[in-house]
Design an enzyme around this catalytic site. Structure first.
Site, PDB file in Angstrom:
ATOM      1  N   ASP A 402       0.865  -1.003  -0.045  1.00 35.90           N
ATOM      2  CA  ASP A 402       0.025  -0.029   0.020  1.00 35.90           C
ATOM      3  C   ASP A 402       0.995   1.310  -0.020  1.00 35.90           C
ATOM      4  OD1 ASP A 402      -1.523   2.073   0.758  1.00 35.90           O
ATOM      5  OD2 ASP A 402      -2.829   0.880   2.186  1.00 35.90           O
ATOM      6  N   HIS A 403       0.798   2.138  -1.019  1.00 40.16           N
ATOM      7  CA  HIS A 403       1.973   3.077  -1.084  1.00 40.16           C
ATOM      8  C   HIS A 403       1.633   4.309  -0.266  1.00 40.16           C
ATOM      9  CE1 HIS A 403       4.791   5.404  -2.771  1.00 40.16           C
ATOM     10  NE2 HIS A 403       4.656   4.989  -4.301  1.00 40.16           N
TER      11      HIS A 403
END
Ligand code: CAO
Length: 430
Positions: A402-403
């Protein structure tokens, strides 16, 4: 004899510049005392302004979307002389409360209206659109469901939107028949799902999705849409580890415990999670919840669909114990006998397709986790050692993260570290 009076916005507490979202009367209408004349809506409450007297509306002084405060003149009316009333005595009625019967004698001191409807902020551009064709209670109902009333076609008199219209609208959006048509750039603004009569093209058979498939579909869609995820690819040289695994399995042949690569992956992942704690976390609003426990989920392919059993406290278990637990959980999964708590609490997940094949893939994060490791089939590849190409067993790792929590540099470092651990497993115990 009729007396011409100015109807003003009464004391509405601390509210100022409140938009007029509904006008219930027009010039020439006969109104009775306490009849709702207009509705105001702040970001916290909707309020009806009741008529201070019975009489006839002479002239409206406001239009939809106008902003008013206490004392603003909203209309001129010819009040029946028989009713003693004064504009000063007007008291706005909160919309979903019963209207208090009018008193011919001076009413009690007006109390500021209590905001009784919580509501999402209404953008000025929304005001004065079709919202004027829904009652406050219907608008409240729509707001609770996140529906923009202006998009709902009203079926009642004069196109007024009813509660049933809102329900119908929600149903049609959920079934994909209606697009929300939002073009604000916010929201998904998706086209409706294509409705095709496949029988026009050939023979078909319809098969209902299993319960697990339906649950997975909903979760996967949400995770795919909501999480800005990136997949990082890395090759791990598992030549020595595979030799060790085969050798150990030979030695353990009689005891029956077989180690698969997945057990080593779990062990190595725990070591990497300890080094990069943000991978063992969840987002909760503006906070990151860092977990001190290491519960590792693994995707298992079953006849009824994909399930994710969870190996609890994987950091406290040896590879043999992990292998045994993975094997028994996978068996329970295939038999459909997993208990809910055996599928809960994962802090990181591994999806291994290595037993099947593949060279790389992009696994979907199992929310609210922030990363998932995909493992594809290891294959012998030529690797340059500085002098010559030598055959090595290379296992492709595909790590989706998850950026919002994990930047590309950290994502790649995790993957590189994991590959190092797998290429020389002694590092796991360091
Ligand atoms: N590379 C090469 N071979 C591999 C491998 C890899 N990365 N991983 C496993 N293998 C081999 C094993 O060594 C085993 O071979 P041997 O019998 O010669 O030892 C064979 O493949 C079968 O392994 P397995 O599948 O029985 O065991 P596992 O621990 O690797 O996997 C489980 C267990 C439950 C994860 C697996 O059965 C499964 O369901 N995999 C599918 C997961 C899945 O569907 N993921 C996608 C999710 S998104 O749709």
């Amino acid at each position: 004899m009729a007396e011409s009076i100015e109807v003003k916005v009464p004391d509405i507490g601390d509210y100022n510049d409140i938009p007029v979202i509904e006008i219930h009367v027009k010039a020439g209408d006969t109104v009775s005392v306490e009849q709702s004349l207009i509705t105001l809506e702040s970001d916290k409450a909707s309020m009806d302004v009741p008529s201070p007297a019975s009489g006839t509306v002479k002239e409206l002084k406001v239009k939809l979307g106008d902003k008013v405060s206490m004392g603003s003149v909203i209309m001129i009316m010819d009040a029946d002389a028989s009713v003693s009333s004064s504009p000063k005595k007007e008291e706005p009625a909160p919309v979903s409360q019963p209207v208090v019967p009018a008193a011919p004698t001076p009413p009690p001191k007006p109390n500021p209206p209590q905001p009784i409807q919580s509501s999402a902020p209404v953008s000025p551009s929304d005001i004065g659109k079709a919202v004027s064709h829904a009652s406050p209670s219907v608008r409240k109902f729509a707001r609770e469901l996140g529906v923009d009333v202006s998009k709902v076609k009203g079926s009642a008199n004069k196109g007024r939107v009813t509660k049933e219209d809102v329900q119908k609208y929600v149903k049609s959006v959920m079934s994909g028949e209606t697009s929300t048509g939002s073009s604000s750039g916010v929201g998904l603004d998706l086209l409706p799902w294509p409705k095709i009569d496949f029988t026009k093209f050939g023979e078909i058979e319809r098969k209902p999705l299993s319960r697990i498939q339906k649950i997975s579909a909903a979760n996967l869609s949400r995770n795919w849409i909501v999480i800005p995820s990136v997949t990082y690819h890395e090759d791990a040289d598992i030549t020595d580890l595979e030799n060790f695994r085969v050798q150990t399995n030979k030695q353990n042949e009689k005891s029956g415990v077989k180690i698969t690569m997945l057990a080593f992956m779990v062990k190595a992942s725990v070591a990497a999670l300890k080094k990069f704690p943000e991978f063992n976390s969840s987002l909760d609003g503006d906070e990151l919840v860092l977990k001190k426990y290491f519960h590792i989920g693994f995707a298992a392919d079953t006849p009824n669909g994909l399930v994710v059993p969870v190996v609890k406290n994987a950091d406290k278990k040896g590879v043999l114990e992990l292998a045994e637990e993975i094997s028994s959980l996978a068996k329970l999964a295939r038999e459909g006998k997993l208990k809910p708590d055996q599928m809960q609490g994962a802090s990181f997940t591994i999806s291994s397709l290595g037993g099947i094949g593949g060279t790389a893939f992009s696994p979907i994060i199992n929310a609210p986790e922030v990363a998932i490791l995909g493992v594809s089939k290891a294959a012998i590849k030529p690797v340059w050692n500085g002098k010559e190409f030598i055959p090595r067993l290379i296992c492709p790792l595909s790590l989706t993260a998850d950026h919002r929590v994990i930047d590309g540099a950290v994502g790649t470092r995790f993957n590189v570290y994991l590959a190092e651990l797998l290429s020389d497993f002694r590092r796991v115990v360091l």
